[in-house]
Design an enzyme around this catalytic site. Structure first.
Site, PDB file in Angstrom:
ATOM      1  N   GLY A  12       0.823  -1.213   0.000  1.00 29.03           N
ATOM      2  CA  GLY A  12       0.000   0.000   0.000  1.00 29.03           C
ATOM      3  C   GLY A  12       0.845   1.246   0.000  1.00 29.03           C
ATOM      4  O   GLY A  12       2.060   1.190  -0.219  1.00 29.03           O
ATOM      5  N   ASN A  13       0.220   2.376   0.234  1.00 27.48           N
ATOM      6  CA  ASN A  13       0.957   3.636   0.313  1.00 27.48           C
ATOM      7  C   ASN A  13       0.312   4.518   1.372  1.00 27.48           C
ATOM      8  O   ASN A  13      -0.716   4.153   1.944  1.00 27.48           O
ATOM      9  CB  ASN A  13       0.984   4.330  -1.051  1.00 27.48           C
ATOM     10  CG  ASN A  13      -0.411   4.665  -1.536  1.00 27.48           C
ATOM     11  OD1 ASN A  13      -1.059   5.541  -0.995  1.00 27.48           O
ATOM     12  ND2 ASN A  13      -0.893   3.937  -2.543  1.00 27.48           N
TER      13      ASN A  13
END
Ligand code: CTP
Length: 407
Positions: A208-209
């Site tokens: 993810g980020n």
């Protein structure tokens, strides 16, 4: 610290004014509450006095020596009226001064924001709509009411937006004036992606980020305040839906891609503010991945995700504006704007909102600063400020580039 007058008129949504007052004082503003006499049927003066730290009066006959009806208006940096009932809008449009709040409106030189809340029938009545048009023509902000549940079992346009949304929008007007919430997106449909995608590795892990979705939320809130119909395609954002905006929740880049294609077809503006993963694991394990016996980590083969922005550009409808975002850093080869111009050309979008992320951290912060680059070479710098104020600056650039609404 700014001086804000919070006007409260007599509708059941007056109870939310106490929460709004709290949000405004917590943001550091000095807030003076001026209710109408009917507002006090819903919330007692003691509540407003305790939360604001100022006395509360409703008529011009108290403390006559202080000439309160003139002083309060003259000294204010902003007047916010929430809720604004049909009757209050009518009296303000007619320029009446039959209580302290309407008298204050006639002496205020500062921006005024009306936040209407009433039953749908009263909102849609031509008398109310004419009054709203009059107030807007005179330069006041009249927010469109949120759509949703009203008092009793019915629902429709007429709900007071949530206090956090009103407080964020009040900050925009304090910083940039009433024009920042001009009613210039009426009749426009805008689709905004926000947040960050998550690409699953197994049932419990993902790549993810750190995108918080806050800038996309601010864009949605300000577009709705400026009259647009807004859809937010939200990748993993926990925030409450802003301003009654429709939220389509998605998880992965592929889900975001199909939601954006489904929503974008009849949009006037498409904004890709989401951080979309460029790669995803080539396969998703059906069961939780275990450490292997030697304790060495496995490598994870990745495959490319589609470039959603480039796809949306390729199928852009005539007259539709497509806006991309780019978080860039400068390097030995080129500075931030040179990289950004190359990305704008590569992606083919109409506008690219560029964030310089070399210095401080933008992720999760409530402030931002951007440059909006246009395909025709124009560039607009939007100075550091709250994300809603930055959003208003972005919409001003977008609105100036939209072709006129078809009659
Ligand atoms: N974007 C997209 N689909 C992707 C990746 C990015 O639609 N698979 C969009 C983002 O929402 C943003 C814009 O493209 O509006 C730029 O994102 P960015 O990650 O900076 O672009 P990349 O093409 O991945 O560029 P870079 O090579 O700098 O990573």
């Amino acid at each position: 610290m700014s001086r804000i007058v919070l006007g409260v008129s007599g509708g059941v949504a007056a109870y939310k004014a106490a929460l709004l007052l709290r949000a405004l004082t917590e943001a550091g503003h000095d807030v003076r509450v001026v209710p109408t006499p009917s507002a006090l049927h819903f919330v007692g003066a003691a509540t407003f006095e305790a939360l604001s730290g100022h006395p509360v009066t409703t008529d011009v006959w108290s403390d006559v020596d202080e000439v309160a009806h003139v002083r309060i208006g003259q000294e204010a940096d902003l007047v916010v009226i929430a809720p604004a009932t049909a009757d209050l809008l009518a009296r303000a449009a007619a320029g009446r001064a039959d209580d302290l709040l309407t008298a204050t409106l006639l002496t205020a030189h500062c921006p005024v924001v009306f936040v209407p809340a009433m039953h749908t029938e009263m909102w849609l009545h031509p008398a109310t709509q004419d009054n709203v048009a009059t107030l807007r023509r005179r330069g006041s902000v009249v927010l469109p009411p949120a759509v949703g549940r009203l008092t009793g079992p019915d629902s429709g346009p007429g709900r007071l937006p949530e206090p956090a949304d009103i407080a964020a929008l009040a900050t925009v007007v304090l910083g940039s004036g009433a024009a920042a919430l001009a009613h210039d997106l009426t009749g426009r449909r805008v689709v905004i992606s926000a947040g960050g995608t998550r690409e699953p590795l197994d049932p419990v892990r993902y790549l993810g980020n750190r995108s918080s979705g806050k800038q996309g939320w601010a864009l949605a809130r300000v577009a709705a305040a400026r009259g647009a119909e807004v859809v937010l395609v939200a990748a993993n954002v926990e925030l409450p839906a802003p301003f009654g905006v429709g939220v389509v929740p998605v998880g992965t880049a592929e889900e975001l891609r199909s939601a954006m294609h489904a929503q974008a077809a009849d949009a006037d503006v498409v904004v890709m503010s989401a951080a979309v993963a460029d790669f995803r694991p080539a396969s998703v394990a059906g069961a939780k991945m275990k450490k292997d016996s030697a304790g060495e980590p496995d490598s994870v083969p990745l495959v490319r995700n589609a470039d959603v922005l480039a796809e949306l550009v390729a199928k852009r409808a005539p007259g539709q504006l497509v806006v991309g975002f780019a978080a860039e850093t400068g390097d030995a080869d080129a500075d931030v704007l040179t990289h950004a111009r190359a990305k704008l050309a590569r992606k083919g979008c109409d506008l690219l909102v560029v964030n310089d992320v070399s210095g401080d951290l933008v992720f999760g912060q409530s402030d931002n600063a951007v440059v909006v680059l246009a395909a025709d070479g124009e560039s607009t710098e939007i100075p550091r400020g709250p994300k809603d104020t930055v959003a208003a600056g972005i919409w001003t650039v977008v609105a100036s580039r939209l072709s006129p609404v078809q009659a």
